[in-house]
Design a protein around this motif. Structure first.
Motif, PDB file in Angstrom:
ATOM      1  N   GLU A  25      33.414  42.170  38.840  1.00 55.91           N
ATOM      2  CA  GLU A  25      34.200  42.717  37.928  1.00 55.91           C
ATOM      3  C   GLU A  25      35.265  42.132  37.688  1.00 55.91           C
ATOM      4  O   GLU A  25      35.909  42.123  36.522  1.00 55.91           O
ATOM      5  CB  GLU A  25      34.474  44.223  38.789  1.00 55.91           C
ATOM      6  N   LEU A  26      35.807  41.170  38.528  1.00 55.67           N
ATOM      7  CA  LEU A  26      36.917  40.526  38.102  1.00 55.67           C
ATOM      8  C   LEU A  26      36.942  38.992  37.384  1.00 55.67           C
ATOM      9  O   LEU A  26      37.476  38.894  36.394  1.00 55.67           O
ATOM     10  CB  LEU A  26      37.799  40.187  39.445  1.00 55.67           C
ATOM     11  N   LYS A  52      44.357  45.284  30.608  1.00 54.14           N
ATOM     12  CA  LYS A  52      44.158  46.702  30.770  1.00 54.14           C
ATOM     13  C   LYS A  52      43.260  47.019  31.796  1.00 54.14           C
ATOM     14  O   LYS A  52      43.329  47.659  32.769  1.00 54.14           O
ATOM     15  CB  LYS A  52      44.052  47.440  29.817  1.00 54.14           C
ATOM     16  N   ARG A  53      42.083  46.425  31.518  1.00 55.48           N
ATOM     17  CA  ARG A  53      40.971  46.636  32.280  1.00 55.48           C
ATOM     18  C   ARG A  53      41.127  46.357  33.680  1.00 55.48           C
ATOM     19  O   ARG A  53      40.728  46.775  34.680  1.00 55.48           O
ATOM     20  CB  ARG A  53      39.404  46.053  31.946  1.00 55.48           C
ATOM     21  N   LEU A  54      41.738  44.916  33.686  1.00 59.63           N
ATOM     22  CA  LEU A  54      42.134  44.464  35.058  1.00 59.63           C
ATOM     23  C   LEU A  54      42.896  45.114  35.997  1.00 59.63           C
ATOM     24  O   LEU A  54      42.756  45.353  37.000  1.00 59.63           O
ATOM     25  CB  LEU A  54      42.603  43.010  34.959  1.00 59.63           C
ATOM     26  N   SER A  55      43.842  45.725  35.036  1.00 53.88           N
ATOM     27  CA  SER A  55      45.067  46.435  35.977  1.00 53.88           C
ATOM     28  C   SER A  55      44.354  47.830  36.307  1.00 53.88           C
ATOM     29  O   SER A  55      44.760  48.162  37.459  1.00 53.88           O
ATOM     30  CB  SER A  55      46.011  46.805  34.439  1.00 53.88           C
ATOM     31  N   ARG A  56      43.481  48.366  35.437  1.00 51.11           N
ATOM     32  CA  ARG A  56      42.953  49.502  36.271  1.00 51.11           C
ATOM     33  C   ARG A  56      41.976  49.368  37.527  1.00 51.11           C
ATOM     34  O   ARG A  56      42.009  50.079  38.151  1.00 51.11           O
ATOM     35  CB  ARG A  56      42.019  50.182  34.963  1.00 51.11           C
ATOM     36  N   LEU A  57      41.336  48.155  37.082  1.00 49.25           N
ATOM     37  CA  LEU A  57      40.389  47.978  38.316  1.00 49.25           C
ATOM     38  C   LEU A  57      41.260  47.645  39.601  1.00 49.25           C
ATOM     39  O   LEU A  57      41.005  47.995  40.720  1.00 49.25           O
ATOM     40  CB  LEU A  57      39.573  46.775  37.958  1.00 49.25           C
ATOM     41  N   THR A  84      49.300  57.849  40.405  1.00 43.56           N
ATOM     42  CA  THR A  84      47.933  58.679  39.990  1.00 43.56           C
ATOM     43  C   THR A  84      47.541  58.172  38.526  1.00 43.56           C
ATOM     44  O   THR A  84      48.259  58.321  37.562  1.00 43.56           O
ATOM     45  CB  THR A  84      48.432  60.162  39.766  1.00 43.56           C
ATOM     46  N   GLN A  85      46.244  57.420  38.566  1.00 41.58           N
ATOM     47  CA  GLN A  85      45.906  57.101  37.196  1.00 41.58           C
ATOM     48  C   GLN A  85      44.344  57.312  37.268  1.00 41.58           C
ATOM     49  O   GLN A  85      43.575  57.392  38.302  1.00 41.58           O
ATOM     50  CB  GLN A  85      45.864  55.580  37.113  1.00 41.58           C
ATOM     51  N   VAL A  86      43.793  57.823  36.131  1.00 39.01           N
ATOM     52  CA  VAL A  86      42.411  58.114  36.064  1.00 39.01           C
ATOM     53  C   VAL A  86      41.638  57.066  35.075  1.00 39.01           C
ATOM     54  O   VAL A  86      42.374  56.474  34.149  1.00 39.01           O
ATOM     55  CB  VAL A  86      42.189  59.599  35.457  1.00 39.01           C
ATOM     56  N   GLU A  87      40.306  56.854  35.506  1.00 39.66           N
ATOM     57  CA  GLU A  87      39.681  55.779  34.722  1.00 39.66           C
ATOM     58  C   GLU A  87      39.061  56.694  33.436  1.00 39.66           C
ATOM     59  O   GLU A  87      38.291  57.537  33.732  1.00 39.66           O
ATOM     60  CB  GLU A  87      38.257  55.187  35.311  1.00 39.66           C
ATOM     61  N   LEU A  88      39.253  56.313  32.202  1.00 43.20           N
ATOM     62  CA  LEU A  88      39.185  56.948  30.947  1.00 43.20           C
ATOM     63  C   LEU A  88      38.532  56.207  30.162  1.00 43.20           C
ATOM     64  O   LEU A  88      38.959  56.025  29.165  1.00 43.20           O
ATOM     65  CB  LEU A  88      40.496  57.773  30.275  1.00 43.20           C
TER      66      LEU A  88
END
Length: 492
Positions: free
Chosen positions: A262-263, A300-305, A487-491
């Motif tokens: 994923e990274l 952003k994807r890396l940050s969420r991951l 708190t963060q949600v994968e959207l």
């Protein structure tokens, strides 16, 4: 470490063997001592009883002779019942003068009979008995000195003694027989104790080797102990631990592989885009803007991951403190729907909500994150112009939340694994989802002592069911605080 364990193991075997031998030796020695003491006491009582019977009968005969002043009869009586080597019989007058003896050669050397054991007591009209050295000899002899009475008058003293040589020889044979039996018993018990000690230490050695292999990373091995006791139960627990460690090791390897994958994907995309910009794409505004947007999306994807990985790690380690508040389930679902409404409108998906006004206790922000992750999954797999149904009601002592979509559903092979980390049912969606949303939702619900399950029918969508306890709980897993902004949600 292995050398120290072997020393301790040998010590266990030696201690067990020494304990068994000590107990055996102590027990058999006490028993042998008691048997020998009993035999000795029995022999002495028997001989003393014989002496008492003989002296009682002879004192009557001696009394008759002394009363008639018949010294010849007294001498005949002494010679008849005395034996020079074994039994010595003496008769004295009331003043302690020797009248007759069965051992005249030795007795003529005695000058003071008052010093002979029992004589003084007998002359004082007190019978005496016991064990003493013989007259002018060093051999132990059993004696009885009895006063001779007739018509209230002391006529003399009868002293009879017998050698203990025969008794001691018989007792010596008994001693050697008992000691031989004792030695044989200890030898047999030593052999049995050695086998028993080894039967106890051998499983411990096997377990020690098994533990060393576990410590070396050889998970999944099977330990077989057939003892039908606590050791067998311990072996079963070690096998379960080995299986669990093997499972955890496999999960760890899979987790590392998935994280690496994923990274690597967004980093590779950023690297390719940067290389393209360096190669001249930067000079074309339209192409440059599209590349910058790609870089922004991948960052952003890396940050969420990374955030989701940290969040999941904290939840699994139990170091996330969950606040305890009383909140409305209806309000929680309305917040989730409001957050997702723009996205649902963009893809043409509507929502139907039917939630009872229930009061729950827990961390509303964390539960909102779990509901949003499940709702996001339902939206991603919904077809255009379809509906997502959200219902909330009570069932026993639980509040039940159901989120149902009208997508293509989940296959039977994928259904058991959808809550695993990085697992996705659609490989084509790898670029927009990291597969952690449902795993995080599951950990949050379980931290509130609830459960989450999924069911599906082919071409009829999937249904996710969240069950939370209605009763207020004060033991929600918590250790450290977590800020609301975390708190963060994968959207995706």
């Amino acid at each position: 470490m292995g050398w120290l364990l072997r020393i301790k193991l040998n010590s266990i075997h030696a201690k067990l063997l020494a304990t068994y031998l000590l107990l055996t030796t102590l027990g058999t020695t006490l028993m042998a001592g008691y048997i020998l003491w009993s035999f000795h006491a029995y022999f002495m009582r028997t001989r003393l009883a014989d002496l008492e019977n003989w002296t009682t009968a002879l004192s009557e005969s001696a009394a008759d002779a002394l009363e008639a002043n018949n010294l010849e009869r007294v001498k005949v009586l002494v010679q008849r019942y005395g034996a020079p080597q074994t039994v010595t019989l003496r008769i004295f007058n009331q003043k302690g003068f020797l009248l007759a003896t069965s051992d005249p050669q030795r007795d003529t050397q005695v000058t003071n009979w008052y010093e002979v054991s029992g004589m003084w007591e007998a002359l004082q009209n007190r019978p005496a008995q016991g064990v003493a050295k013989g007259v002018l000899s060093t051999q132990d002899r059993l004696y009885i000195a009895r006063p001779i009475w007739r018509n209230g008058q002391l006529l003399g003293v009868l002293r009879m003694s017998m050698t203990l040589d025969q008794l001691q020889r018989q007792f010596a044979r008994v001693i050697w027989s008992v000691l031989g039996t004792l030695a044989l018993t200890i030898l047999v018990c030593a052999l049995i104790s050695t086998r028993l000690a080894r039967s106890l230490s051998k499983p411990i050695e096997t377990m020690r080797n098994f533990a060393i292999r576990l410590g070396s990373g050889h998970f999944g091995d099977k330990l077989v102990i057939r003892e039908n006791n606590e050791l067998d139960q311990l072996a079963a627990e070690l096998n379960r631990m080995s299986e669990r460690l093997a499972s955890l090791d496999q999960e760890r390897r899979a987790f590392l592989a998935n994280v690496s994958h994923e990274l690597r994907t967004p980093i590779s995309n950023v690297q390719v885009t940067v290389d393209a910009l360096k190669s001249g794409a930067y000079e074309e505004p339209q192409l440059r803007d599209r590349f910058f947007q790609t870089i922004e999306n991948e960052i952003k994807r890396l940050s969420r991951l990374i955030h989701d990985l940290l969040d999941l790690g904290r939840l699994e380690a139990g170091v996330t403190q969950l606040e305890q508040q009383i909140f409305s389930l209806q309000g929680l679902i309305n917040r989730a729907v409001s957050a997702m409404e723009p996205r649902m409108q963009a893809i043409g998906v509507s929502v139907r909500v039917n939630v009872a006004d229930l009061k729950l206790q827990g961390d509303p922000e964390r539960l909102l994150q779990a509901v949003l992750n499940v709702l996001d999954n339902a939206i991603k797999h919904s077809i255009p112009d379809s509906q997502v149904f959200i219902s909330g009601f009570t069932e026993g002592k639980q509040a039940v939340i159901k989120i149902q979509d009208q997508g293509k559903g989940i296959s039977e092979s994928d259904l058991p694994r959808i809550f695993e980390q990085f697992y996705t049912t659609d490989p084509s969606r790898k670029g927009t989802s990291n597969g952690l949303g449902l795993a995080i939702a599951k950990r949050i619900v379980e931290a509130h002592h609830g459960s989450i399950t999924a069911s599906s029918a082919t071409s009829q969508g999937a249904t996710f069911t969240i069950c939370l306890p209605l009763k207020a709980r004060t033991d929600i897993k918590s250790n450290v605080s977590l800020n609301k902004e975390d708190t963060q949600v994968e959207l995706d």
